[in-house]
Scaffold this motif. Structure first.
Motif, mmCIF file in Angstrom:
data_model
loop_
_atom_site.group_PDB
_atom_site.id
_atom_site.type_symbol
_atom_site.label_atom_id
_atom_site.label_comp_id
_atom_site.label_asym_id
_atom_site.label_seq_id
_atom_site.Cartn_x
_atom_site.Cartn_y
_atom_site.Cartn_z
ATOM 1 N N ARG A 61 -8.656 1.276 2.846
ATOM 2 C CA ARG A 61 -7.811 0.580 1.876
ATOM 3 C C ARG A 61 -6.386 1.143 1.906
ATOM 4 O O ARG A 61 -5.412 0.402 1.885
ATOM 5 C CB ARG A 61 -8.417 0.730 0.478
ATOM 6 C CG ARG A 61 -7.555 0.238 -0.626
ATOM 7 C CD ARG A 61 -7.970 -1.098 -1.043
ATOM 8 N NE ARG A 61 -7.150 -1.507 -2.186
ATOM 9 C CZ ARG A 61 -6.992 -2.734 -2.509
ATOM 10 N NH1 ARG A 61 -7.612 -3.664 -1.834
ATOM 11 N NH2 ARG A 61 -6.235 -3.063 -3.506
ATOM 12 N N LEU A 62 -6.278 2.465 1.953
ATOM 13 C CA LEU A 62 -4.957 3.095 1.998
ATOM 14 C C LEU A 62 -4.247 2.799 3.316
ATOM 15 O O LEU A 62 -3.039 2.589 3.339
ATOM 16 C CB LEU A 62 -5.073 4.604 1.767
ATOM 17 C CG LEU A 62 -3.768 5.378 1.609
ATOM 18 C CD1 LEU A 62 -2.892 4.778 0.526
ATOM 19 C CD2 LEU A 62 -4.054 6.840 1.308
ATOM 20 N N VAL A 63 -4.998 2.742 4.416
ATOM 21 C CA VAL A 63 -4.406 2.373 5.714
ATOM 22 C C VAL A 63 -3.801 0.972 5.608
ATOM 23 O O VAL A 63 -2.669 0.728 6.046
ATOM 24 C CB VAL A 63 -5.455 2.429 6.847
ATOM 25 C CG1 VAL A 63 -4.927 1.782 8.111
ATOM 26 C CG2 VAL A 63 -5.869 3.857 7.118
ATOM 27 N N TYR A 64 -4.551 0.047 4.991
ATOM 28 C CA TYR A 64 -4.053 -1.316 4.826
ATOM 29 C C TYR A 64 -2.799 -1.334 3.949
ATOM 30 O O TYR A 64 -1.812 -1.996 4.270
ATOM 31 C CB TYR A 64 -5.134 -2.209 4.210
ATOM 32 C CG TYR A 64 -4.608 -3.562 3.833
ATOM 33 C CD1 TYR A 64 -4.385 -4.537 4.802
ATOM 34 C CD2 TYR A 64 -4.285 -3.860 2.518
ATOM 35 C CE1 TYR A 64 -3.871 -5.777 4.467
ATOM 36 C CE2 TYR A 64 -3.774 -5.080 2.167
ATOM 37 C CZ TYR A 64 -3.564 -6.037 3.147
ATOM 38 O OH TYR A 64 -3.054 -7.259 2.802
ATOM 39 N N GLU A 65 -2.823 -0.597 2.824
ATOM 40 C CA GLU A 65 -1.674 -0.579 1.913
ATOM 41 C C GLU A 65 -0.426 -0.001 2.582
ATOM 42 O O GLU A 65 0.674 -0.520 2.406
ATOM 43 C CB GLU A 65 -2.012 0.223 0.654
ATOM 44 C CG GLU A 65 -3.006 -0.464 -0.247
ATOM 45 C CD GLU A 65 -3.396 0.387 -1.445
ATOM 46 O OE1 GLU A 65 -2.810 1.474 -1.628
ATOM 47 O OE2 GLU A 65 -4.288 -0.034 -2.186
ATOM 48 N N MET A 108 5.888 4.697 15.248
ATOM 49 C CA MET A 108 6.704 5.511 16.158
ATOM 50 C C MET A 108 7.061 6.832 15.479
ATOM 51 O O MET A 108 7.279 6.872 14.276
ATOM 52 C CB MET A 108 8.002 4.773 16.498
ATOM 53 C CG MET A 108 7.829 3.394 17.085
ATOM 54 S SD MET A 108 7.404 3.418 18.798
ATOM 55 C CE MET A 108 8.919 3.982 19.490
ATOM 56 N N PRO A 109 7.155 7.910 16.266
ATOM 57 C CA PRO A 109 7.600 9.187 15.697
ATOM 58 C C PRO A 109 9.009 9.052 15.115
ATOM 59 O O PRO A 109 9.866 8.379 15.671
ATOM 60 C CB PRO A 109 7.596 10.138 16.895
ATOM 61 C CG PRO A 109 6.678 9.520 17.889
ATOM 62 C CD PRO A 109 6.781 8.040 17.675
ATOM 63 N N GLY A 110 9.210 9.687 13.965
ATOM 64 C CA GLY A 110 10.513 9.620 13.298
ATOM 65 C C GLY A 110 10.592 8.555 12.223
ATOM 66 O O GLY A 110 11.505 8.572 11.402
ATOM 67 N N MET A 111 9.651 7.604 12.217
ATOM 68 C CA MET A 111 9.646 6.568 11.182
ATOM 69 C C MET A 111 9.338 7.217 9.839
ATOM 70 O O MET A 111 8.601 8.188 9.765
ATOM 71 C CB MET A 111 8.575 5.502 11.461
ATOM 72 C CG MET A 111 8.851 4.599 12.613
ATOM 73 S SD MET A 111 7.482 3.441 12.877
ATOM 74 C CE MET A 111 7.933 2.149 11.755
ATOM 75 N N GLN A 112 9.907 6.652 8.789
ATOM 76 C CA GLN A 112 9.589 7.124 7.451
ATOM 77 C C GLN A 112 8.740 6.058 6.771
ATOM 78 O O GLN A 112 9.160 4.907 6.663
ATOM 79 C CB GLN A 112 10.843 7.409 6.654
ATOM 80 C CG GLN A 112 11.592 8.615 7.176
ATOM 81 C CD GLN A 112 12.631 9.097 6.214
ATOM 82 O OE1 GLN A 112 13.138 8.351 5.393
ATOM 83 N NE2 GLN A 112 12.972 10.372 6.314
ATOM 84 N N LEU A 113 7.567 6.450 6.328
ATOM 85 C CA LEU A 113 6.633 5.535 5.700
ATOM 86 C C LEU A 113 6.575 5.795 4.197
ATOM 87 O O LEU A 113 6.593 6.948 3.762
ATOM 88 C CB LEU A 113 5.223 5.704 6.289
ATOM 89 C CG LEU A 113 5.076 5.449 7.770
ATOM 90 C CD1 LEU A 113 3.642 5.697 8.190
ATOM 91 C CD2 LEU A 113 5.496 4.045 8.134
ATOM 92 N N ARG A 114 6.500 4.724 3.435
ATOM 93 C CA ARG A 114 6.327 4.839 1.984
ATOM 94 C C ARG A 114 4.837 4.731 1.692
ATOM 95 O O ARG A 114 4.204 3.736 1.999
ATOM 96 C CB ARG A 114 7.090 3.739 1.269
ATOM 97 C CG ARG A 114 8.567 3.860 1.471
ATOM 98 C CD ARG A 114 9.391 2.915 0.654
ATOM 99 N NE ARG A 114 8.797 1.602 0.480
ATOM 100 C CZ ARG A 114 9.369 0.618 -0.166
ATOM 101 N NH1 ARG A 114 10.551 0.785 -0.704
ATOM 102 N NH2 ARG A 114 8.791 -0.540 -0.288
ATOM 103 N N ILE A 115 4.293 5.775 1.079
ATOM 104 C CA ILE A 115 2.875 5.821 0.711
ATOM 105 C C ILE A 115 2.783 5.503 -0.781
ATOM 106 O O ILE A 115 3.348 6.242 -1.601
ATOM 107 C CB ILE A 115 2.262 7.215 0.969
ATOM 108 C CG1 ILE A 115 2.649 7.726 2.335
ATOM 109 C CG2 ILE A 115 0.776 7.203 0.708
ATOM 110 C CD1 ILE A 115 1.776 7.363 3.456
ATOM 111 N N PRO A 116 2.084 4.426 -1.181
ATOM 112 C CA PRO A 116 1.965 4.119 -2.602
ATOM 113 C C PRO A 116 1.194 5.219 -3.329
ATOM 114 O O PRO A 116 0.178 5.699 -2.836
ATOM 115 C CB PRO A 116 1.187 2.807 -2.637
ATOM 116 C CG PRO A 116 0.993 2.377 -1.234
ATOM 117 C CD PRO A 116 1.430 3.461 -0.325
ATOM 118 N N LEU A 117 1.685 5.627 -4.496
ATOM 119 C CA LEU A 117 1.038 6.697 -5.249
ATOM 120 C C LEU A 117 -0.182 6.218 -6.027
ATOM 121 O O LEU A 117 -1.098 6.969 -6.265
ATOM 122 C CB LEU A 117 2.034 7.353 -6.213
ATOM 123 C CG LEU A 117 3.120 8.169 -5.550
ATOM 124 C CD1 LEU A 117 4.044 8.759 -6.596
ATOM 125 C CD2 LEU A 117 2.532 9.278 -4.712
ATOM 126 N N ALA A 118 -0.174 5.003 -6.486
ATOM 127 C CA ALA A 118 -1.329 4.544 -7.270
ATOM 128 C C ALA A 118 -1.736 3.160 -6.871
ATOM 129 O O ALA A 118 -1.081 2.453 -6.217
ATOM 130 C CB ALA A 118 -0.999 4.565 -8.748
#
Length: 106
Positions: free
Chosen positions: A79-83, A96-106
């Motif tokens: 589920r988190l992979v999909y989000e 790609m290396p160097g990309m910045q990903l936003r991880i949802p907190l909730a």
């Protein structure tokens, strides 16, 4: 010296005045920020920089185990992979290396 204007169509004038009032009030609300619903929460994110060899699965697994993200209750990393993929518009192939990903907190 002053030119006097005459209202030819009362209906058109009233329609014009109402549209001007609506546009003006929409502008005032947009500028003052009052158009947002009260109690509406904006999503919070944790930023992660992708390093060489990272996968979406590994990033999601680490994020679900991170104490800073302890508010997330997840037993399924899929589920988190999909989000993460949906939020950032990435797939396993486009990561790609160097990309910045936003991880949802909730």
């Amino acid at each position: 010296m002053f030119r006097r204007y005459r209202i030819v169509s009362r209906t058109r004038f009233i329609t014009f005045a109402l549209i001007c009032c609506l546009l003006l009030s929409a502008l005032v609300l947009a500028v003052s920020g009052q158009s947002d619903a009260e109690g509406e929460s904006r999503p919070e994110y944790h930023i992660v920089t992708v390093e060489e060899g990272d996968t979406l699965w590994e990033i999601a697994r680490c994020a679900s185990e991170d104490p800073a993200l302890s508010g997330r209750v997840t037993g399924d990393v899929r589920r988190l992979v999909y989000e993460i993929g949906a939020e950032n518009g990435v797939t396993a192939e486009t990561l790609m290396p160097g990309m910045q990903l936003r991880i949802p907190l909730a």
